[in-house]
Write an enzyme that holds these catalytic residues in place. Sequence first.
Site, PDB file in Angstrom:
ATOM      1  N   SER A  93       1.573  -7.744  -0.773  1.00  0.00           N
ATOM      2  CA  SER A  93       2.374  -8.677   0.027  1.00  0.00           C
ATOM      3  C   SER A  93       1.685 -10.009   0.322  1.00  0.00           C
ATOM      4  CB  SER A  93       2.840  -8.016   1.321  1.00  0.00           C
ATOM      5  OG  SER A  93       1.799  -7.951   2.261  1.00  0.00           O
ATOM      6  N   TYR A  95      -8.262   0.299  -3.206  1.00  0.00           N
ATOM      7  CA  TYR A  95      -7.230   0.919  -4.053  1.00  0.00           C
ATOM      8  C   TYR A  95      -6.358  -0.191  -4.640  1.00  0.00           C
ATOM      9  CZ  TYR A  95      -4.833  -0.111   0.254  1.00  0.00           C
ATOM     10  OH  TYR A  95      -4.347  -0.786   1.338  1.00  0.00           O
ATOM     11  N   THR A 150       0.819  -1.214   0.000  1.00  0.00           N
ATOM     12  CA  THR A 150       0.000   0.000   0.000  1.00  0.00           C
ATOM     13  C   THR A 150       0.849   1.259   0.000  1.00  0.00           C
ATOM     14  OG1 THR A 150      -1.833  -1.108   1.074  1.00  0.00           O
ATOM     15  CG2 THR A 150      -1.728   1.262   1.382  1.00  0.00           C
ATOM     16  N   LYS A 197       0.280  -7.453  12.825  1.00  0.00           N
ATOM     17  CA  LYS A 197      -0.762  -6.564  12.313  1.00  0.00           C
ATOM     18  C   LYS A 197      -2.038  -6.905  13.070  1.00  0.00           C
ATOM     19  CE  LYS A 197      -2.917  -4.866   8.107  1.00  0.00           C
ATOM     20  NZ  LYS A 197      -2.954  -4.864   6.639  1.00  0.00           N
ATOM     21  N   THR A 221       1.642  -4.350   4.166  1.00  0.00           N
ATOM     22  CA  THR A 221       1.514  -4.611   5.603  1.00  0.00           C
ATOM     23  C   THR A 221       0.937  -5.993   5.919  1.00  0.00           C
ATOM     24  OG1 THR A 221      -0.662  -3.593   5.679  1.00  0.00           O
ATOM     25  CG2 THR A 221       1.231  -2.175   6.164  1.00  0.00           C
ATOM     26  N   ASP A 222       0.290  -6.623   4.933  1.00  0.00           N
ATOM     27  CA  ASP A 222      -0.415  -7.875   5.235  1.00  0.00           C
ATOM     28  C   ASP A 222       0.527  -8.981   5.724  1.00  0.00           C
ATOM     29  OD1 ASP A 222      -2.747  -6.651   4.607  1.00  0.00           O
ATOM     30  OD2 ASP A 222      -3.047  -7.653   2.688  1.00  0.00           O
ATOM     31  N   GLU A 281      -1.125 -28.908  27.397  1.00  0.00           N
ATOM     32  CA  GLU A 281      -2.388 -29.472  26.885  1.00  0.00           C
ATOM     33  C   GLU A 281      -2.175 -30.792  26.151  1.00  0.00           C
ATOM     34  OE1 GLU A 281      -5.653 -28.559  27.142  1.00  0.00           O
ATOM     35  OE2 GLU A 281      -4.962 -27.159  28.666  1.00  0.00           O
TER      36      GLU A 281
HETATM   37  C1  SIN Z   1      -1.029  -3.082   2.712  1.00  0.00           C
HETATM   38  O1  SIN Z   1       0.091  -2.870   2.303  1.00  0.00           O
HETATM   39  O2  SIN Z   1      -1.478  -2.443   3.691  1.00  0.00           O
HETATM   40  C2  SIN Z   1      -1.953  -4.089   2.137  1.00  0.00           C
HETATM   41  C3  SIN Z   1      -1.506  -4.686   0.862  1.00  0.00           C
HETATM   42  C4  SIN Z   1      -0.248  -5.471   0.977  1.00  0.00           C
HETATM   43  O3  SIN Z   1       0.029  -6.072   2.009  1.00  0.00           O
HETATM   44  O4  SIN Z   1       0.507  -5.482  -0.001  1.00  0.00           O
END
Ligand code: SIN
Length: 357
Positions: A87, A54, A40, A193, A120-121, A314
């Site tokens: 990602s 987007y 992103t 995340k 971020t994923d 467990e």
């Molecule tokens: C992001 O970057 O927030 C989402 C898309 C990705 O992980 O490439």
Amino acid sequence: MLFARSAHAALCGVLFLFAAAVQAQTAKLPNVTILATGGTIAGTGATSTTTVGYTAATVGVQSLIAAVPEITKVANVTGEQVFQIASENISDAQWLQLAKRVNLLLAQSSVDGIVITHGTDTLEETAYFLNLVVKSRKPVVVVGSMRPSTALSADGPINLYNAVRLAGTPEAAGRGVLVAMNDQIHAARDVTKANTTTADTFRTTELGMIGYIQGGKPFFYRDVTRNHTVDTEFDLAKLDTLPQVDVAYAYANVGDVAVNALVAAGAKGLVHAGVGNGSLPAKTKPALVAARAKGVIVVRASRVGQGIVARNGEANDDQLDFVVADTLSPQKARILLMLALTKTTSTKEIQRMFYTY
Ligand code: SIN
């Protein structure tokens, strides 16, 4: 005439001194390489209010750098586009490619630190992978953004500026791979995340982030205690692939379908993302036991997100010859198990690694 000549000479002198001063200043700045991989932070939306729906990974690294001219005042920055992806599509081959590039760059005395721009994923997974395989104490900072570059209050530019400041800071060295997001500094091992869309999504909930970035200056308050980077036993130099390791998610009334399918598909290791303290549901346990009997390494993790999965808690791990994930999330346990399997198939050794990294 004489006056004009001496004025010209004086002007040349001033220009020379100015150029020398600029050169000295530039030479003093840290040399930071930005490796861009998409996400992103390199995304664009149809309008300035498009913050969902987007397209990720459309803006190239030179445009990312050009959008934050302030970084050229705090570092000598060079950019490389390693790949350009969202990602969720990152592959083992791309992890190996990225890590090898990082190691090659950091071996050069002309590189002081690295920033990796990333979606971020799966950012936390790439950061932890690098944390285990980078062979340098120099700062490596992974950064992303939650809003695309075209959005109102896009968080990419400030995150990138902070990441470059962090990567150029000698104090960031020797702390393992760092994640810089939302004015915070997190350790790769423990960050996750935690929200689908908000800008404060990266959190190290219970163990805590390790610092802040305020006014562009990093402030550290904690250290990482688990081994990383130069203190790991993993060496990518001769690796072109990683062993197949998959995650089987547990839930109420879960059966054995996923475990059996993953083993049939060739998994060399399985992470059981168990409920609670990594509990083994009665209908899943026989499939995991059978998998282990076939040589598959089974790691008990938890889908809870916090806390230690207790060995012999467990389940009787000694008897089942299983490994526990300690505090690693299932997705990070998968990474450590992949790397562990490049060294050994001894469950005793692999358990040691889970308590070391
Ligand atoms: C992001 O970057 O927030 C989402 C898309 C990705 O992980 O490439």
